[in-house]
Write an enzyme that holds these catalytic residues in place. Structure first.
Site, PDB file in Angstrom:
ATOM      1  CB  SER A 207      -0.898  -0.014   1.242  1.00  0.00           C
ATOM      2  OG  SER A 207      -1.932   0.935   1.130  1.00  0.00           O
TER       3      SER A 207
ATOM      4  CB  CYS B   5      -6.866  -1.762  10.114  1.00  0.00           C
ATOM      5  SG  CYS B   5      -5.876  -1.084   8.768  1.00  0.00           S
TER       6      CYS B   5
ATOM      7  CG  HIS C 169      -1.546   4.400   3.467  1.00  0.00           C
ATOM      8  ND1 HIS C 169      -1.582   4.461   4.837  1.00  0.00           N
ATOM      9  CD2 HIS C 169      -2.096   3.212   3.138  1.00  0.00           C
ATOM     10  CE1 HIS C 169      -2.123   3.369   5.319  1.00  0.00           C
ATOM     11  NE2 HIS C 169      -2.443   2.584   4.303  1.00  0.00           N
TER      12      HIS C 169
END
Length: 377
Positions: free
Chosen positions: A198, A325, A200
């Site tokens: 990912s 998350c 980010h």
């Protein structure tokens, strides 16, 4: 009040050069799938970005599938592989300390009748290769083990797992979201079939990532619609995000990664020195000899981690207790629970400090003062 961000394992600020690259590319608005000149300009940028990323990994450009990030990459790799290979078997293997994007994918597959083995880890959060070896069966079709744990920073034995699976038909997937850009991880050299990241996490934009799929691995499109990404991922590509991700990858040369590693180790050592000088009792969670340089998970004896986080946040200091998350989830860290058991004090006394772009020794010294004062109170 000085605000200091030390939660880079959750997400990272966008690098100025990434912002510049994305801004300069914004006038290129064409759809990369269109055949006219506007589309061709966009397609050229798309493929240049793919080549930059592939080169950084030492793989073929067409083995890179652009997507929305790590969660989509993990879901695609696990669910699509299981469904595509279920005629060969319905047994899957992962670890108890995976990211929720992996664990929830596995739980979903269990509702479809697949059998999942969740491998345990020891008190250092490390996976014993023998444990995996004993769990392998003739009907095992997928092994998914993260390259590095997002809470402790532990590096898992990916190379050894790849070697073990050379003589087994199971597909090998690794969630490399936390490790990518921090350590060298060549999919070919490690016998990795599927590899998700990912942007980010490496000072790129949110909402974009990629899945590496080695040639020969049968993987149907997880999303249904258009024929983008060689019919492997439907949906118009996020061109600006992909350009930003490619620039973030381009910045992280091997020399830059080494420079970052040395800097983060220095910051971690400085923080621990400050805690030692103040006689703050702590324990480092995880494997100190095999870990990412930027993640430091600490148990602070007799200090409630949620209360500590609130106190520090009010003073502009940003850290975490684990995976972003699972923010807002009152359940304890599944990683620390797997390491120590559900009754361990460490679960409620541990924090994660993670360093990254822009952090200085002055920042860490200031943060240490606030942390020490909060612990002492």
């Amino acid at each position: 009040m000085k605000e200091i961000y030390l939660d880079h394992a959750a997400t990272t600020p966008i690098h100025p050069e990434v912002i510049q690259a994305m801004t300069e590319a914004m006038p290129i608005f064409g759809n990369p799938s269109s055949v006219h000149s506007f589309g061709r300009k966009a397609h050229e940028k798309l493929e240049t970005s793919r080549q930059i990323i592939a080169k950084s990994l030492g793989v073929k450009a067409h083995e890179i599938i652009f997507n929305s990030g790590g969660t989509e990459g993990d879901n695609t790799a696990i669910i699509a592989t299981a469904l595509a290979r279920q005629k060969n078997g319905r047994h899957l293997i992962t670890t108890a300390i995976e990211h929720p994007a992996v664990l929830e994918s596995m739980h979903y597959l269990e509702t479809l009748g697949f059998e999942v083995t969740y491998l345990p880890v020891d008190e250092s959060g490390q996976l014993a290769l023998e444990t995996l070896k004993n769990a392998l069966r003739s009907d095992t079709i997928l092994v998914s083990v993260m390259a590095a744990n997002n809470e402790t920073g532990n590096l898992l034995p990916i190379k050894e797992i790849g070697e073990l699976l050379k003589d087994h038909p199971a597909v090998f997937h690794t969630d490399a979201v936390q490790a990518f850009g921090k350590i060298a991880l060549n999919p070919y050299e490690n016998n990795i079939d599927l590899f998700s990241i990912s942007a980010h996490k490496i000072n790129g934009p949110k909402g974009v990532g990629f899945l590496f799929k080695k040639d020969g691995v049968n993987l149907s499109s997880y999303l249904h619609g258009g024929e983008q990404e060689e019919k492997r991922r439907a949906g118009t590509e996020n061109l600006m995000g992909i350009i930003g991700m490619a620039k973030a990858v381009e910045i992280l040369t091997p020399d830059k990664q080494l420079e970052n590693t040395l800097h983060y180790k220095k910051l971690a050592a400085l923080l621990l020195t400050k805690l030692d000088e103040a006689q703050i009792a702590y324990r480092i969670n995880g494997d100190r000899n095999h870990k990412l340089p930027h993640v430091l998970n600490l148990q602070l004896n007799n200090v409630d981690n949620n209360l500590l986080l609130m106190k520090l946040d009010l003073q502009g200091q940003a850290i975490s207790t684990g995976s972003a998350c699972t923010a807002g989830n009152i359940e304890p860290s599944h990683v620390l629970t797997a390491m120590y058991g559900k009754d361990s004090d460490a679960i409620h006394e541990s924090i994660r400090v993670s360093f990254g772009f822009g952090n200085t020794e002055e920042d860490v010294t200031y943060f240490a003062e606030k942390l020490i004062a909060a612990c002492q109170k």
